[in-house]
Design a protein around this motif. Structure first.
Motif, mmCIF file in Angstrom:
data_model
loop_
_atom_site.group_PDB
_atom_site.id
_atom_site.type_symbol
_atom_site.label_atom_id
_atom_site.label_comp_id
_atom_site.label_asym_id
_atom_site.label_seq_id
_atom_site.Cartn_x
_atom_site.Cartn_y
_atom_site.Cartn_z
ATOM 1 N N VAL A 76 0.831 -1.201 0.000
ATOM 2 C CA VAL A 76 0.000 0.000 0.000
ATOM 3 C C VAL A 76 0.870 1.257 0.000
ATOM 4 O O VAL A 76 0.610 2.207 -0.748
ATOM 5 C CB VAL A 76 -0.950 0.001 1.212
ATOM 6 C CG1 VAL A 76 -1.770 1.282 1.268
ATOM 7 C CG2 VAL A 76 -1.867 -1.220 1.159
ATOM 8 N N ASP B 69 -0.032 5.316 -0.566
ATOM 9 C CA ASP B 69 -1.129 5.292 0.383
ATOM 10 C C ASP B 69 -0.630 4.721 1.704
ATOM 11 O O ASP B 69 0.532 4.330 1.818
ATOM 12 C CB ASP B 69 -2.300 4.455 -0.145
ATOM 13 C CG ASP B 69 -3.025 5.132 -1.294
ATOM 14 O OD1 ASP B 69 -2.867 6.363 -1.458
ATOM 15 O OD2 ASP B 69 -3.735 4.444 -2.043
ATOM 16 N N ASP C 44 -2.177 2.153 5.062
ATOM 17 C CA ASP C 44 -3.276 1.279 5.478
ATOM 18 C C ASP C 44 -3.345 1.218 7.002
ATOM 19 O O ASP C 44 -2.458 0.644 7.644
ATOM 20 C CB ASP C 44 -3.053 -0.117 4.892
ATOM 21 C CG ASP C 44 -4.203 -1.064 5.191
ATOM 22 O OD1 ASP C 44 -5.204 -0.606 5.770
ATOM 23 O OD2 ASP C 44 -4.102 -2.253 4.843
ATOM 24 N N GLY D 282 -9.020 -0.627 -2.852
ATOM 25 C CA GLY D 282 -8.002 0.153 -3.546
ATOM 26 C C GLY D 282 -8.548 0.855 -4.766
ATOM 27 O O GLY D 282 -8.228 2.029 -5.026
ATOM 28 N N ILE E 200 -10.780 3.789 -3.622
ATOM 29 C CA ILE E 200 -9.960 4.899 -3.109
ATOM 30 C C ILE E 200 -9.430 5.739 -4.266
ATOM 31 O O ILE E 200 -9.491 6.974 -4.246
ATOM 32 C CB ILE E 200 -8.811 4.366 -2.241
ATOM 33 C CG1 ILE E 200 -9.347 3.880 -0.894
ATOM 34 C CG2 ILE E 200 -7.742 5.439 -2.018
ATOM 35 C CD1 ILE E 200 -8.317 3.168 -0.044
ATOM 36 N N ALA F 104 -6.788 7.604 1.507
ATOM 37 C CA ALA F 104 -6.646 6.212 1.942
ATOM 38 C C ALA F 104 -6.632 6.090 3.459
ATOM 39 O O ALA F 104 -7.163 5.129 4.019
ATOM 40 C CB ALA F 104 -5.359 5.613 1.361
ATOM 41 N N THR G 73 -9.244 3.480 5.065
ATOM 42 C CA THR G 73 -8.723 2.295 5.753
ATOM 43 C C THR G 73 -9.012 2.353 7.253
ATOM 44 O O THR G 73 -9.231 1.315 7.880
ATOM 45 C CB THR G 73 -7.207 2.145 5.522
ATOM 46 O OG1 THR G 73 -6.523 3.341 5.920
ATOM 47 C CG2 THR G 73 -6.917 1.879 4.050
ATOM 48 N N LYS H 234 -3.791 0.107 -8.843
ATOM 49 C CA LYS H 234 -4.076 0.347 -7.421
ATOM 50 C C LYS H 234 -4.834 -0.844 -6.824
ATOM 51 O O LYS H 234 -4.543 -1.280 -5.703
ATOM 52 C CB LYS H 234 -4.912 1.621 -7.259
ATOM 53 C CG LYS H 234 -4.116 2.919 -7.255
ATOM 54 C CD LYS H 234 -3.463 3.134 -5.892
ATOM 55 C CE LYS H 234 -2.803 4.502 -5.820
ATOM 56 N NZ LYS H 234 -3.673 5.548 -5.311
ATOM 57 N N TYR I 287 -3.482 -3.238 -3.732
ATOM 58 C CA TYR I 287 -4.285 -3.511 -2.539
ATOM 59 C C TYR I 287 -4.643 -4.997 -2.455
ATOM 60 O O TYR I 287 -4.706 -5.564 -1.355
ATOM 61 C CB TYR I 287 -5.552 -2.657 -2.538
ATOM 62 C CG TYR I 287 -5.373 -1.293 -1.929
ATOM 63 C CD1 TYR I 287 -5.785 -1.023 -0.629
ATOM 64 C CD2 TYR I 287 -4.781 -0.262 -2.653
ATOM 65 C CE1 TYR I 287 -5.627 0.232 -0.072
ATOM 66 C CE2 TYR I 287 -4.609 1.002 -2.105
ATOM 67 C CZ TYR I 287 -5.036 1.236 -0.803
ATOM 68 O OH TYR I 287 -4.863 2.489 -0.237
#
Length: 309
Positions: free
Chosen positions: A56, A61, A63, A103, A106, A113, A117, A202, A206
């Motif tokens: 991620v 991003d 998580d 993902g 987002i 993110a 998350t 993406k 994810y």
């Protein structure tokens, strides 16, 4: 740019070596097959969760749900996967798909993110409590056997960590697709101009995070033999720390799978080291944070010297 700035992996390796040397100095009996097994007993699930976080972070991003997700996977593994294996497999596949969809959503809706998350962490936690309101369940026999096997030269945790580092290095550093995924974090517009679908990439990043999160939860149950809805909540912060400790950065797609695994090993060893120091559990989390700050400070100093050279 100096040697240490160009080779980010050196500082994590040195950190792990120093901590291991101090541990052996304080507790010489740990310098054995059995001792190493105890020191790194929980390293495998932490390393897998760290790689999940790295997937991620690789696309710029972060998580905040990975700890709750691993806990949910542990609950599914100790119940459905143990009692009705086919249903358990389907649930785990659905969880991986859910991560991929998260993902895509987002990126597609341009959502932060960190907020999405964080919200999903409550969803995963609620599902875990629904499946297993109280600690219990049992590890499937094959997972327990796999996690407790005793290789001849080194403990299972060490062997598994080496394998995880090697496989993920090939996946994310040596392969073409891994280069493209890192490119999403490095320069998304260039990747788009090259004809790649960023939403797909993406979702793939994810989805891979979900896959490694599932493996982390399964490995954790194999070691603990049961599950709990809160069993891996601390993995969220540990995974972020492991990625950064291993030479990764929050932006730019700059990650190191080998460094992330070493970072996870270092954090696992730090917990054992602090226990040997007879430090109160209330202070251990703070001490782990202090170790992380020292290493990151050293990395920043080396980076500045490299830029000035």
């Amino acid at each position: 740019m100096n040697f240490l700035a160009r080779h980010r992996i050196i500082l994590p390796v040195v950190s792990l070596a120093v901590l291991l040397a101090l541990t052996f100095w304080m507790q010489p009996r740990a310098m054995s097959y059995f001792g190493l097994n105890l020191l790194f007993n929980l390293a495998v699930p932490i390393a897998l969760a760290t790689i999940a976080q790295m997937c991620v972070i690789m696309v710029n991003d972060i998580d905040l749900s990975i700890g709750a997700f691993v806990s949910l996977v542990a609950c599914v593994t100790a119940t459905f996967l143990n009692d009705t294996p086919m249903l358990g497999v389907l649930i785990l596949l659905a969880l991986i798909l859910s991560y991929a969809v998260m993902g895509a959503v987002i990126h597609g809706l341009d959502l932060p993110a960190i907020v999405v998350t964080l919200g999903m962490s409550f969803v995963w936690g609620g599902l875990a409590l629904f499946i297993l309101p109280t600690p219990g369940g049992a590890a499937p026999g094959w997972i327990r056997t796999l996690m407790t096997v005793k290789p001849p030269l080194a403990p299972m945790a060490v062997v598994a960590a080496v394998l995880i580092a090697a496989v993920t290095h090939v996946m994310f550093i040596r392969s073409g697709l891994g280069t493209v995924l890192r490119g999403v974090g490095g320069n998304m517009r260039s990747v788009q101009r090259a004809g790649w679908n960023v939403i797909y990439l993406k979702a793939l990043a994810y989805g891979l995070a979900g896959l490694f999160g599932v493996l982390a939860g399964m490995a954790l149950v194999g070691l603990t033999t049961s599950a709990d809805a809160n069993i891996a909540l601390r993995y969220t912060l540990l995974s972020i720390a492991g990625v950064i400790l291993g030479g990764g950065e929050f932006i730019g797609g700059k990650v190191s799978p080998v460094g992330a695994v070493i970072g996870a090993l270092t954090l696992t060893l730090a917990a054992s080291f602090l226990s040997f120091m007879r430090l109160s559990p209330d202070w251990q989390i703070g001490a782990q944070g202090a170790i992380l700050i020292l290493v990151l400070t050293a990395r920043l100093l080396f980076a500045r010297k490299g830029a000035a050279a």
